[in-house]
Design a protein around this motif. Structure first.
Motif, PDB file in Angstrom:
ATOM      1  N   VAL A 129       0.842  -1.212   0.000  1.00 18.68           N
ATOM      2  CA  VAL A 129       0.000   0.000   0.000  1.00 18.68           C
ATOM      3  C   VAL A 129       0.867   1.248   0.000  1.00 18.68           C
ATOM      4  N   TRP A 130       1.910   1.269   0.850  1.00 24.09           N
ATOM      5  CA  TRP A 130       2.792   2.428   0.888  1.00 24.09           C
ATOM      6  C   TRP A 130       3.581   2.566  -0.409  1.00 24.09           C
ATOM      7  N   GLY A 131       3.843   1.451  -1.085  1.00 24.45           N
ATOM      8  CA  GLY A 131       4.506   1.524  -2.383  1.00 24.45           C
ATOM      9  C   GLY A 131       3.684   2.305  -3.388  1.00 24.45           C
ATOM     10  N   PHE A 132       2.371   2.093  -3.387  1.00 31.18           N
ATOM     11  CA  PHE A 132       1.492   2.868  -4.273  1.00 31.18           C
ATOM     12  C   PHE A 132       1.423   4.328  -3.833  1.00 31.18           C
ATOM     13  N   GLY A 138       1.374   9.192  -6.686  1.00 31.04           N
ATOM     14  CA  GLY A 138       0.661   8.543  -5.599  1.00 31.04           C
ATOM     15  C   GLY A 138      -0.001   9.516  -4.642  1.00 31.04           C
ATOM     16  N   GLY A 139      -0.543   8.939  -3.587  1.00 31.77           N
ATOM     17  CA  GLY A 139      -1.323   9.727  -2.645  1.00 31.77           C
ATOM     18  C   GLY A 139      -0.512  10.741  -1.862  1.00 31.77           C
ATOM     19  N   LEU A 143      -1.320  14.705  -1.915  1.00 34.59           N
ATOM     20  CA  LEU A 143      -1.574  15.479  -0.700  1.00 34.59           C
ATOM     21  C   LEU A 143      -0.688  16.716  -0.642  1.00 34.59           C
ATOM     22  N   LEU A 144       0.580  16.572  -1.055  1.00 31.03           N
ATOM     23  CA  LEU A 144       1.491  17.717  -1.062  1.00 31.03           C
ATOM     24  C   LEU A 144       1.064  18.769  -2.068  1.00 31.03           C
ATOM     25  N   GLN A 145       0.488  18.333  -3.188  1.00 29.54           N
ATOM     26  CA  GLN A 145       0.061  19.292  -4.213  1.00 29.54           C
ATOM     27  C   GLN A 145      -1.072  20.179  -3.733  1.00 29.54           C
ATOM     28  N   THR A 146      -1.847  19.687  -2.770  1.00 30.38           N
ATOM     29  CA  THR A 146      -2.946  20.506  -2.245  1.00 30.38           C
ATOM     30  C   THR A 146      -2.445  21.731  -1.492  1.00 30.38           C
ATOM     31  N   VAL A 147      -1.180  21.671  -1.037  1.00 31.62           N
ATOM     32  CA  VAL A 147      -0.594  22.829  -0.353  1.00 31.62           C
ATOM     33  C   VAL A 147       0.481  23.490  -1.221  1.00 31.62           C
TER      34      VAL A 147
END
Length: 299
Positions: A129-132, A138-139, A143-147
């Motif tokens: 899961v963390w690999g994806f 990936g997620g 998430l970083l792109q939202t900030v």
């Protein structure tokens, strides 16, 4: 002929009962610890080629190869970096969470369950899961792109790959150390904190002068477990990075696996196993001997 009642004494009965209780553990240790260790030492003195069906005695040749192998310093460096990062972040985060969850606040039971739940999750499933999540699209990067932050390709850069592997392992097992610290914190007498407050001691002083000394035996236990575990990590490396990029995340256990099961150098792989055993044993003995300096009530 000796009297049977004289020979079958209470002391002998107690001894036999004791031996019966320790026999399963002793037998298990012999079969699954000492026998494999002896076989590893034996194989390290041989060159075993499964494909050619040859098994030759080579003496210390594998150990000379170990000393001359140019990859070994890189592997040991990656292993040390991973171990130090894992131990520092795991123990620090576990201690912080334990202190916070030891407060009498609403919802602490929920958070304890939340932080401990990764411990019981399958290691391979957790890593996949963390690999994806750590892929370039990936997620984590989403998430970083939202900030407004452009995330790197975490698993394809040397520093990012090592940080990622350490982070995945920290979040997987931090709950176990957290629970151990939490149990130790709940055993610290409240009277000590009350007396310290009456003397004007602040929060940091109470933590440094009361909490840490009182839970130092648990700190010793968790540090030994975490250090030994950090030197034996394999699944995370195999699933996330396969030792790459380059050899930046090739730790000793994964290098051992490559030599033995990918390149079929079983004798050299056994030699690397001996090196791993010596390192783990040396660090464990060192921590155990240093306990007298920082573990409370150790003479």
């Amino acid at each position: 002929m000796p009297d049977r009642t004289t020979w079958w004494t209470a002391s002998r009965r107690d001894h036999l009962v004791g031996y019966a209780f320790v026999a399963p553990q002793l037998l298990g240790s012999l079969l699954f610890v000492f026998l494999p260790l002896g076989l590893v030492l034996y194989y390290s003195l041989h060159e075993w080629n499964v494909l050619a069906d040859t098994f030759e005695f080579v003496g210390g040749e594998n150990y000379r190869q170990l000393l001359a192998d140019p990859n070994v310093p890189k592997v040991l460096g990656a292993t040390a970096l991973f171990s130090v990062g894992l131990v520092v972040f795991n123990l620090s985060l576990a201690m912080l969470l334990a202190v916070l969850l030891n407060q009498r606040l609403r919802g602490t039971v929920v958070f304890r369950t939340l932080f401990f739940s990764p411990v019981v999750v399958s290691l391979v499933a957790w890593t996949i899961v963390w690999g994806f999540l750590l892929q370039s699209n990936g997620g984590v990067n989403a998430l970083l792109q939202t900030v407004g932050v452009e995330g790197p390709n975490w698993l394809r850069t040397g520093t990012g790959a090592m940080v990622s592997v350490i982070g995945v392992q920290v979040f997987k097992n931090v709950g176990l150390n957290m629970v151990l610290f939490l149990a130790a914190l709940q055993g610290v007498p409240k009277e000590l904190y009350e007396a310290a407050r009456m003397d004007g001691a602040g929060a940091w002083t109470r933590f440094a002068r009361i909490t840490l000394p009182m839970i130092s035996p648990t700190v010793l236990l968790t540090s030994i477990i975490t250090v030994a575990g950090s030197l034996q990590v394999f699944a995370q490396i195999a699933v996330l990075t396969q030792g790459g990029p380059g050899t930046s995340t090739t730790v000793l256990v994964y290098y051992l696996y490559q030599q033995a099961f990918q390149f079929h150098h079983f004798g050299y792989g056994a030699t690397l196993s001996v090196l791993l055993f010596v390192i783990v044993l040396a660090l464990t003995v060192l921590q155990w001997r240093m306990r007298r300096r920082w573990v409370f009530l150790e003479a």
